[in-house]
Write a protein that holds these residues in place. Sequence first.
Motif, PDB file in Angstrom:
ATOM      1  N   ASN A 173      25.126  17.685  -0.807  1.00  0.00           N
ATOM      2  CA  ASN A 173      23.820  18.059  -1.357  1.00  0.00           C
ATOM      3  C   ASN A 173      22.791  16.969  -1.072  1.00  0.00           C
ATOM      4  OD1 ASN A 173      22.730  20.271  -2.520  1.00  0.00           O
ATOM      5  ND2 ASN A 173      23.109  19.636  -4.627  1.00  0.00           N
ATOM      6  N   GLN A 174      23.180  15.713  -1.235  1.00  0.00           N
ATOM      7  CA  GLN A 174      22.274  14.599  -0.971  1.00  0.00           C
ATOM      8  C   GLN A 174      21.910  14.545   0.511  1.00  0.00           C
ATOM      9  OE1 GLN A 174      20.870  12.530  -3.114  1.00  0.00           O
ATOM     10  NE2 GLN A 174      21.893  13.413  -4.880  1.00  0.00           N
TER      11      GLN A 174
ATOM     12  N   GLY B  41      11.288  20.682  -8.030  1.00  0.00           N
ATOM     13  CA  GLY B  41      11.465  20.386  -6.614  1.00  0.00           C
ATOM     14  C   GLY B  41      10.180  20.415  -5.810  1.00  0.00           C
TER      15      GLY B  41
ATOM     16  N   GLY C   2       9.372  14.069  -6.412  1.00  0.00           N
ATOM     17  CA  GLY C   2       9.561  15.493  -6.638  1.00  0.00           C
ATOM     18  C   GLY C   2       9.699  15.758  -8.130  1.00  0.00           C
TER      19      GLY C   2
ATOM     20  N   ARG D 137      14.023  10.789   1.135  1.00  0.00           N
ATOM     21  CA  ARG D 137      15.315  10.099   1.097  1.00  0.00           C
ATOM     22  C   ARG D 137      16.068  10.229   2.420  1.00  0.00           C
ATOM     23  NH1 ARG D 137      17.440  11.451  -3.883  1.00  0.00           N
ATOM     24  NH2 ARG D 137      17.395  13.609  -3.194  1.00  0.00           N
TER      25      ARG D 137
ATOM     26  N   TRP E 206       7.758  20.109  -0.871  1.00  0.00           N
ATOM     27  CA  TRP E 206       8.991  20.235  -1.621  1.00  0.00           C
ATOM     28  C   TRP E 206       9.881  19.029  -1.378  1.00  0.00           C
ATOM     29  CZ3 TRP E 206       6.638  23.851   1.383  1.00  0.00           C
ATOM     30  CH2 TRP E 206       6.119  24.959   0.712  1.00  0.00           C
ATOM     31  N   ALA E 207      10.508  18.567  -2.446  1.00  0.00           N
ATOM     32  CA  ALA E 207      11.467  17.462  -2.398  1.00  0.00           C
ATOM     33  C   ALA E 207      12.399  17.641  -3.586  1.00  0.00           C
ATOM     34  CB  ALA E 207      10.753  16.111  -2.490  1.00  0.00           C
ATOM     35  N   ASP E 208      13.560  17.040  -3.533  1.00  0.00           N
ATOM     36  CA  ASP E 208      14.473  17.125  -4.672  1.00  0.00           C
ATOM     37  C   ASP E 208      13.819  16.531  -5.916  1.00  0.00           C
ATOM     38  OD1 ASP E 208      16.484  18.340  -3.290  1.00  0.00           O
ATOM     39  OD2 ASP E 208      17.741  16.553  -3.104  1.00  0.00           O
ATOM     40  N   ALA E 209      14.215  17.015  -7.069  1.00  0.00           N
ATOM     41  CA  ALA E 209      13.725  16.470  -8.335  1.00  0.00           C
ATOM     42  C   ALA E 209      14.006  14.969  -8.369  1.00  0.00           C
ATOM     43  CB  ALA E 209      14.399  17.162  -9.510  1.00  0.00           C
TER      44      ALA E 209
ATOM     45  N   GLU F 172      13.132  12.752  -6.271  1.00  0.00           N
ATOM     46  CA  GLU F 172      13.144  12.112  -4.956  1.00  0.00           C
ATOM     47  C   GLU F 172      11.798  11.443  -4.670  1.00  0.00           C
ATOM     48  OE1 GLU F 172      13.846  13.144  -0.220  1.00  0.00           O
ATOM     49  OE2 GLU F 172      14.054  14.720  -1.702  1.00  0.00           O
TER      50      GLU F 172
ATOM     51  N   ALA G 174      19.282  17.211   1.502  1.00  0.00           N
ATOM     52  CA  ALA G 174      17.967  17.155   0.869  1.00  0.00           C
ATOM     53  C   ALA G 174      16.942  16.649   1.874  1.00  0.00           C
ATOM     54  CB  ALA G 174      18.011  16.232  -0.343  1.00  0.00           C
TER      55      ALA G 174
ATOM     56  N   HIS H 176      10.600  18.349 -11.585  1.00  0.00           N
ATOM     57  CA  HIS H 176      11.821  19.056 -11.999  1.00  0.00           C
ATOM     58  C   HIS H 176      12.026  20.360 -11.229  1.00  0.00           C
ATOM     59  CE1 HIS H 176       8.723  21.082 -14.310  1.00  0.00           C
ATOM     60  NE2 HIS H 176       9.562  22.088 -14.425  1.00  0.00           N
TER      61      HIS H 176
END
Length: 153
Positions: free
Chosen positions: A18-19, A71, A67, A93, A47-50, A52, A22, A69
């Motif tokens: 998952n990481q 995303g 990012g 990231r 858009w980015a991971d929460a 990030e 992203a 909550h």
Amino acid sequence: MISYLKQACIALLVMSCNQALAIVKLPAIFGDNMILQRDMKVPVWGWADAGEKVEIQFMGKTYTTRGNHAGKFELKLGSYKAGGPCRMVITGRSNTLTYNNIWIGDVWGVSGQSNMELGIQQTDNAAASIAGATDSLIHFFYRADGSVAAASI
């Protein structure tokens, strides 16, 4: 005990994948050759991971946000006078987006009837019109739904 270890290894594997997947993304309106509106704080979103960290380098400054909550991220860059070309680098990231040949100028959203979809290449005198088009500072962005945004320096 082995079953517990298997489950823990699988969970770690899934989390690490998952990481690795992203990535920071921006809408299609952002890209090489884009025009940003002059004399106003320039919004940049995507858009980015929460949580990030997203870093944007533009015009000699670095802007940072994270990012949320859901995303998504959004921030405003500085206000700039007309000119260019410039470069924008967006770093997350696990990826970096680089946009080149960016200009600052006036952006217009245009809409109308179906006749606005007629491109110059479809006109009676297309070859001569295209050969005589000398204003390289007019840019067009065609949306997937067929509508157009125009901009110039």
